[in-house]
Design a protein around this motif. Structure first.
Motif, mmCIF file in Angstrom:
data_model
loop_
_atom_site.group_PDB
_atom_site.id
_atom_site.type_symbol
_atom_site.label_atom_id
_atom_site.label_comp_id
_atom_site.label_asym_id
_atom_site.label_seq_id
_atom_site.Cartn_x
_atom_site.Cartn_y
_atom_site.Cartn_z
ATOM 1 N N ASN A 44 0.852 -1.194 0.000
ATOM 2 C CA ASN A 44 0.000 0.000 0.000
ATOM 3 C C ASN A 44 0.892 1.250 0.000
ATOM 4 O OD1 ASN A 44 -2.514 1.464 0.311
ATOM 5 N ND2 ASN A 44 -1.877 1.819 2.421
ATOM 6 N N GLY A 69 -9.058 -4.335 -3.831
ATOM 7 C CA GLY A 69 -8.620 -3.632 -2.632
ATOM 8 C C GLY A 69 -9.766 -3.599 -1.650
ATOM 9 N N MET A 70 -9.478 -3.205 -0.409
ATOM 10 C CA MET A 70 -10.568 -3.168 0.567
ATOM 11 C C MET A 70 -11.094 -1.754 0.737
ATOM 12 S SD MET A 70 -9.047 -3.508 4.392
ATOM 13 C CE MET A 70 -8.871 -2.035 5.393
ATOM 14 N N VAL A 142 -4.388 4.600 -2.557
ATOM 15 C CA VAL A 142 -3.487 3.780 -3.376
ATOM 16 C C VAL A 142 -4.244 2.875 -4.359
ATOM 17 C CG1 VAL A 142 -1.507 2.220 -3.329
ATOM 18 C CG2 VAL A 142 -1.785 3.906 -1.518
ATOM 19 N N HIS A 165 -13.628 -3.385 -5.312
ATOM 20 C CA HIS A 165 -13.447 -3.073 -3.890
ATOM 21 C C HIS A 165 -14.280 -4.023 -3.040
ATOM 22 C CE1 HIS A 165 -11.324 0.866 -4.303
ATOM 23 N NE2 HIS A 165 -10.871 0.480 -3.130
HETATM 24 N N1 PCA Z 1 -7.577 -0.240 -0.061
HETATM 25 C C1 PCA Z 1 -7.042 1.099 -0.214
HETATM 26 C C2 PCA Z 1 -5.613 0.898 -0.611
HETATM 27 C C3 PCA Z 1 -5.293 -0.527 -0.333
HETATM 28 C C4 PCA Z 1 -6.596 -1.166 -0.095
HETATM 29 O O1 PCA Z 1 -6.788 -2.363 0.071
HETATM 30 C C5 PCA Z 1 -7.851 1.984 -1.153
HETATM 31 O O2 PCA Z 1 -9.069 1.790 -1.282
HETATM 32 O O3 PCA Z 1 -7.287 2.871 -1.780
#
Ligand code: PCA
Length: 206
Positions: A44, A69-70, A142, A165
């Motif tokens: 990250n 990503g989360m 990120v 996401h």
């Molecule tokens: N989520 C973040 C960055 C890394 C992740 O898993 C984001 O939504 O930007």
């Protein structure tokens, strides 16, 4: 020949010690639909994550790059529609950077649309009872950074780019209603990938 899918997930960040995106990516099989899966775990870190992604893509030469990503602020899985040319961090990245009002690529377009068929994916998957939603804002952190970097790099090429996401896992929050079980996240991701594979095959045969 089988198509190649480069599938990425992220390292943990902020106060979390796991990242559900990488957990889900790891749990998936090596072949899904007509795709051979190539996995990549990204840090990250602004700039570094995008550079590592492009390096691996150069090596693998994927037909599709699907990044995950989360999103700690949502209990739904989102298929993101757009990446913006902005670096806006609300918290530090894993190297202590916290940019505000900067661009990802100076002088480049304000935004790019995802090049996987996001609208058709959402329509078809929801018709089959798979709970996915369209995401209109990937943020300025990120995730958006690598999404924008990939879309800019592969602009006007046949390589298809998408971003998913995913919510927190149950063990990451005190309130389980604010999370999605690991099996569920993995299952939805798998359905997205299989549907995408079917759609691309259909497009080619049309
Ligand atoms: N989520 C973040 C960055 C890394 C992740 O898993 C984001 O939504 O930007």
């Amino acid at each position: 020949m089988m198509k190649k899918l480069l599938l990425t997930g992220f390292d943990p960040f902020a106060h979390y010690n796991i990242n559900p995106s990488w957990e889900a990516v790891q749990a998936l099989p090596d072949v899904m639909g007509g795709f051979a899966i190539y996995r990549l775990r990204l840090p990250n870190i602004y700039g570094t994550a995008g550079r590592l992604l492009l390096e691996e893509a150069e090596r693998v030469k994927p037909d599709v790059i699907l990044m995950t990503g989360m999103d700690s602020g949502s209990v739904k899985v989102h298929i993101d529609a757009v990446a913006v040319n902005l670096r806006d961090a609300l918290i530090e990245d894993n190297k202590g950077a916290k940019p505000w009002g900067q661009t990802v690529v100076p002088g480049a377009p304000a935004a790019y649309f995802a090049t996987v068929p996001v609208h058709n994916l959402v329509t078809k998957l929801r018709r089959r009872g798979c709970p996915v939603h369209l995401g209109y804002c990937t943020g300025g952190y990120v995730c958006n950074d690598i999404f924008y970097t990939a879309l800019h790099h592969y602009h006007n090429t046949p390589v298809k780019i998408g971003f998913i996401h995913v919510p927190l896992l149950q063990q990451m929050t005190f309130d389980e209603a604010q999370a999605l079980p690991r099996e569920e996240t993995t299952k939805v991701l798998r359905q997205i990938i299989e549907e995408l594979s079917a759609m691309l095959a259909e497009e080619e045969n049309a």
